[in-house]
Design a protein around this motif. Structure first.
Motif, PDB file in Angstrom:
ATOM      1  N   VAL A 264     -18.412  61.993 -21.710  1.00 41.06           N
ATOM      2  CA  VAL A 264     -18.655  62.056 -23.157  1.00 41.06           C
ATOM      3  C   VAL A 264     -19.559  60.953 -23.698  1.00 41.06           C
ATOM      4  N   SER A 265     -19.992  60.009 -22.875  1.00 41.65           N
ATOM      5  CA  SER A 265     -20.923  58.995 -23.378  1.00 41.65           C
ATOM      6  C   SER A 265     -22.275  59.645 -23.653  1.00 41.65           C
ATOM      7  N   GLY A 266     -23.138  58.960 -24.386  1.00 39.76           N
ATOM      8  CA  GLY A 266     -24.464  59.488 -24.691  1.00 39.76           C
ATOM      9  C   GLY A 266     -25.242  59.877 -23.441  1.00 39.76           C
ATOM     10  N   PRO A 267     -25.384  58.951 -22.462  1.00 42.99           N
ATOM     11  CA  PRO A 267     -26.107  59.304 -21.240  1.00 42.99           C
ATOM     12  C   PRO A 267     -25.450  60.457 -20.479  1.00 42.99           C
ATOM     13  N   ALA A 268     -24.104  60.516 -20.505  1.00 45.73           N
ATOM     14  CA  ALA A 268     -23.392  61.580 -19.791  1.00 45.73           C
ATOM     15  C   ALA A 268     -23.663  62.945 -20.422  1.00 45.73           C
ATOM     16  N   ILE A 269     -23.767  62.989 -21.730  1.00 48.93           N
ATOM     17  CA  ILE A 269     -24.073  64.254 -22.419  1.00 48.93           C
ATOM     18  C   ILE A 269     -25.461  64.748 -21.998  1.00 48.93           C
ATOM     19  N   GLY A 270     -26.418  63.830 -21.955  1.00 49.90           N
ATOM     20  CA  GLY A 270     -27.764  64.194 -21.508  1.00 49.90           C
ATOM     21  C   GLY A 270     -27.769  64.674 -20.066  1.00 49.90           C
ATOM     22  N   ALA A 271     -27.010  63.992 -19.201  1.00 52.10           N
ATOM     23  CA  ALA A 271     -26.956  64.368 -17.789  1.00 52.10           C
ATOM     24  C   ALA A 271     -26.321  65.745 -17.606  1.00 52.10           C
ATOM     25  N   ARG A 272     -25.258  66.038 -18.374  1.00 48.69           N
ATOM     26  CA  ARG A 272     -24.615  67.352 -18.291  1.00 48.69           C
ATOM     27  C   ARG A 272     -25.574  68.460 -18.731  1.00 48.69           C
ATOM     28  N   ALA A 273     -26.353  68.176 -19.760  1.00 46.03           N
ATOM     29  CA  ALA A 273     -27.339  69.160 -20.225  1.00 46.03           C
ATOM     30  C   ALA A 273     -28.366  69.440 -19.141  1.00 46.03           C
ATOM     31  N   GLN A 274     -28.826  68.375 -18.506  1.00 41.71           N
ATOM     32  CA  GLN A 274     -29.852  68.517 -17.475  1.00 41.71           C
ATOM     33  C   GLN A 274     -29.335  69.326 -16.282  1.00 41.71           C
ATOM     34  N   GLU A 275     -28.053  69.117 -15.921  1.00 47.83           N
ATOM     35  CA  GLU A 275     -27.467  69.829 -14.783  1.00 47.83           C
ATOM     36  C   GLU A 275     -27.291  71.324 -15.081  1.00 47.83           C
ATOM     37  N   GLN A 276     -26.896  71.631 -16.305  1.00 50.53           N
ATOM     38  CA  GLN A 276     -26.589  73.024 -16.655  1.00 50.53           C
ATOM     39  C   GLN A 276     -27.827  73.836 -17.049  1.00 50.53           C
ATOM     40  N   LEU A 277     -28.902  73.138 -17.385  1.00 51.90           N
ATOM     41  CA  LEU A 277     -30.089  73.808 -17.935  1.00 51.90           C
ATOM     42  C   LEU A 277     -30.687  74.892 -17.025  1.00 51.90           C
ATOM     43  N   PRO A 278     -30.701  74.703 -15.685  1.00 50.43           N
ATOM     44  CA  PRO A 278     -31.278  75.761 -14.828  1.00 50.43           C
ATOM     45  C   PRO A 278     -30.569  77.108 -14.957  1.00 50.43           C
ATOM     46  N   ASN A 279     -29.336  77.113 -15.427  1.00 54.34           N
ATOM     47  CA  ASN A 279     -28.576  78.360 -15.572  1.00 54.34           C
ATOM     48  C   ASN A 279     -28.668  78.944 -16.986  1.00 54.34           C
ATOM     49  N   ILE A 280     -29.479  78.315 -17.850  1.00 58.58           N
ATOM     50  CA  ILE A 280     -29.602  78.752 -19.239  1.00 58.58           C
ATOM     51  C   ILE A 280     -30.919  79.516 -19.415  1.00 58.58           C
ATOM     52  N   GLU A 281     -30.828  80.677 -20.046  1.00 56.56           N
ATOM     53  CA  GLU A 281     -32.032  81.506 -20.225  1.00 56.56           C
ATOM     54  C   GLU A 281     -33.011  80.897 -21.218  1.00 56.56           C
ATOM     55  N   HIS A 282     -32.485  80.379 -22.336  1.00 55.58           N
ATOM     56  CA  HIS A 282     -33.398  79.840 -23.344  1.00 55.58           C
ATOM     57  C   HIS A 282     -32.756  78.645 -24.055  1.00 55.58           C
ATOM     58  N   SER A 283     -33.506  77.562 -24.149  1.00 51.96           N
ATOM     59  CA  SER A 283     -33.087  76.376 -24.893  1.00 51.96           C
ATOM     60  C   SER A 283     -34.307  75.510 -25.167  1.00 51.96           C
ATOM     61  N   VAL A 284     -34.347  74.910 -26.339  1.00 50.39           N
ATOM     62  CA  VAL A 284     -35.464  74.016 -26.660  1.00 50.39           C
ATOM     63  C   VAL A 284     -35.470  72.804 -25.732  1.00 50.39           C
ATOM     64  N   LEU A 285     -34.335  72.542 -25.091  1.00 51.61           N
ATOM     65  CA  LEU A 285     -34.235  71.390 -24.189  1.00 51.61           C
ATOM     66  C   LEU A 285     -35.025  71.599 -22.899  1.00 51.61           C
ATOM     67  N   GLN A 286     -35.414  72.841 -22.615  1.00 47.74           N
ATOM     68  CA  GLN A 286     -36.177  73.106 -21.394  1.00 47.74           C
ATOM     69  C   GLN A 286     -37.525  72.413 -21.397  1.00 47.74           C
ATOM     70  N   ALA A 287     -38.004  72.062 -22.569  1.00 50.41           N
ATOM     71  CA  ALA A 287     -39.268  71.326 -22.660  1.00 50.41           C
ATOM     72  C   ALA A 287     -39.103  69.877 -22.198  1.00 50.41           C
ATOM     73  N   LYS A 288     -37.830  69.412 -22.119  1.00 52.93           N
ATOM     74  CA  LYS A 288     -37.563  68.038 -21.686  1.00 52.93           C
ATOM     75  C   LYS A 288     -36.679  68.033 -20.453  1.00 52.93           C
ATOM     76  N   ALA A 289     -36.841  69.025 -19.613  1.00 52.80           N
ATOM     77  CA  ALA A 289     -35.912  69.242 -18.498  1.00 52.80           C
ATOM     78  C   ALA A 289     -35.816  68.064 -17.540  1.00 52.80           C
ATOM     79  N   ASN A 290     -36.863  67.243 -17.456  1.00 53.63           N
ATOM     80  CA  ASN A 290     -36.851  66.142 -16.497  1.00 53.63           C
ATOM     81  C   ASN A 290     -36.135  64.893 -17.006  1.00 53.63           C
ATOM     82  N   SER A 291     -35.933  64.819 -18.289  1.00 53.07           N
ATOM     83  CA  SER A 291     -35.277  63.628 -18.845  1.00 53.07           C
ATOM     84  C   SER A 291     -34.679  63.975 -20.207  1.00 53.07           C
TER      85      SER A 291
END
Length: 401
Positions: A264-291
């Protein structure tokens, strides 16, 4: 009568009067005497001394009670200054305030990822000098420096025992700063400082038992009972972020696995997003997939991104589980949330409350008050200011084990 007892009593009476004026001022001498059971001559003598020291001043005239209108007394807030320092894992923020906590000057210095004790101390000194320099003519009016330091702090010696996010040990903060600036220095864990700041300036006033939870680059908690900070036997009380949630979870900076902080820390939230993103069809976060940062996830949620919103809802559930455990352990009357992650309160607060309502043992526990701090980004630095105020006024805030 023991040697020094008279001087101690005089000091105690001074404290009683100062706190009466602090909490109930403007107030007359007669009213102080009536409400403290001190004699009018004692009150008059101590008030005279406090006025000579510039701590209190006469202000308006009060309403007549049949005779002359009394002259009211109040704290001379603008006559003295305090420096508060929020020494985090990524930056150091110093503020200069008057006795009311009004911020006069502030200064931020970034910290390198790798550091040494000497390098950290040098940055600490520079941050403090940054708020003193524009007001150097009033330097003799600075009565103390409070330092809110992340990690484990020895409040007796004023040293940082272990700063996990900087991987530093045994930093002699109090001794070094007192030698350099020639004023009293108090050092405390950052979240316990934040909790004391809520008691003095925020939503912790007049709260019997309260926990302040800082949700940022790490996760910590500060616990106050009747306004007094609780440290535990070895000063690690409140390390909420290192409560194990998943025994097979990710490695934490503390060396354990599956700590709440890793979810639940700030960095952990970002890391969880990055891990789950490959399984998501559409998200604005895909433009920042590397960080992806926690702030990125929050911004995406504000833009209506369903993936980001769902991720923050899940974060709120995990925080709710941690807080439910906390409620079962110490049963506080109020929990105050602060730190960068708490800014996403519109997405995480309801899931937090819903989780507590589902999991807490009793109806009363389910209704534990959960609020977001109104002290903003300076909550921890203001807590450092409160460390000095608690010493000056000897009010609630002293150490208890």
């Amino acid at each position: 009568m023991q040697t020094g007892s008279f001087q101690w009593m005089k000091s105690l009476n001074k404290t009683i009067i100062m706190n009466k004026i602090l909490n109930d001022g403007p107030i007359s001498r007669a009213q102080i005497a009536k409400e403290t059971n001190l004699t009018p001559p004692t009150v008059g003598s101590i008030v005279k001394e406090l006025m000579e020291q510039g701590i209190i001043i006469e202000s308006t005239q009060g309403a007549s009670q049949g005779g002359r209108r009394p002259t009211m007394l109040e704290i001379h807030y603008q006559n003295f200054y305090i420096i508060g320092v929020d020494a985090g894992s990524k930056e150091i923020e110093a503020i200069l305030t008057d006795l009311s906590g009004q911020i006069i000057e502030q200064n931020r210095i970034e910290l390198e990822q790798t550091n040494t004790n000497e390098g950290f101390i040098n940055k600490l000194v520079s941050s403090i000098q940054g708020v003193i320099q524009p007001h150097h003519q009033q330097q003799d009016k600075i009565i103390g420096i409070g330092v809110a330091m992340h990690g484990v702090v020895d409040v007796i010696t004023g040293s940082s025992v272990y700063a996990p996010n900087l991987n530093l040990y045994d930093i002699p903060i109090q001794a070094t700063l007192e030698d350099f600036f020639q004023v009293d220095v108090k050092v405390e864990n950052d979240v316990r400082s934040m909790a004391l700041g809520e008691v003095w300036f925020g939503q912790g006033k007049n709260t019997p038992s309260m926990v302040a939870v800082n949700l940022g680059n790490g996760v910590g908690a500060g616990w106050t009972i009747n306004g007094q900070r609780y440290h535990g036997a070895t000063s690690i009380a409140g390390e909420l972020g290192h409560m194990t949630i998943d025994v097979h979870g990710k490695a934490c900076t503390c060396g354990n696995q599956g700590c709440l902080q890793t979810i639940v820390s700030g960095p952990a939230i970002g890391a969880r997003a990055q891990e789950q993103l490959p399984n998501i069809e559409h998200s604005v976060l895909q433009a920042k997939a590397n960080s992806i940062s926690g702030q990125d996830v929050y911004q995406a949620a504000l833009e209506g991104d369903n993936f980001a919103i769902k991720l923050l809802h899940e974060t709120g559930e995990y925080i709710g589980i941690g807080l439910t455990n906390l409620i079962h352990l110490i049963n506080p009357s109020k929990i105050i949330l602060g730190g960068g992650v708490s800014r996403a309160s519109e997405f995480i607060l309801d899931p937090i409350k819903d989780t507590i309502a589902k999991r807490a043992l009793t109806n009363q526990a389910k209704q534990t008050e959960i609020v977001v701090s109104n002290l903003g980004e300076q909550a921890t630095a203001l807590g450092a200011i409160a460390l000095i105020l608690a010493q000056v006024f000897e009010q609630k805030g002293e150490v208890s084990n």
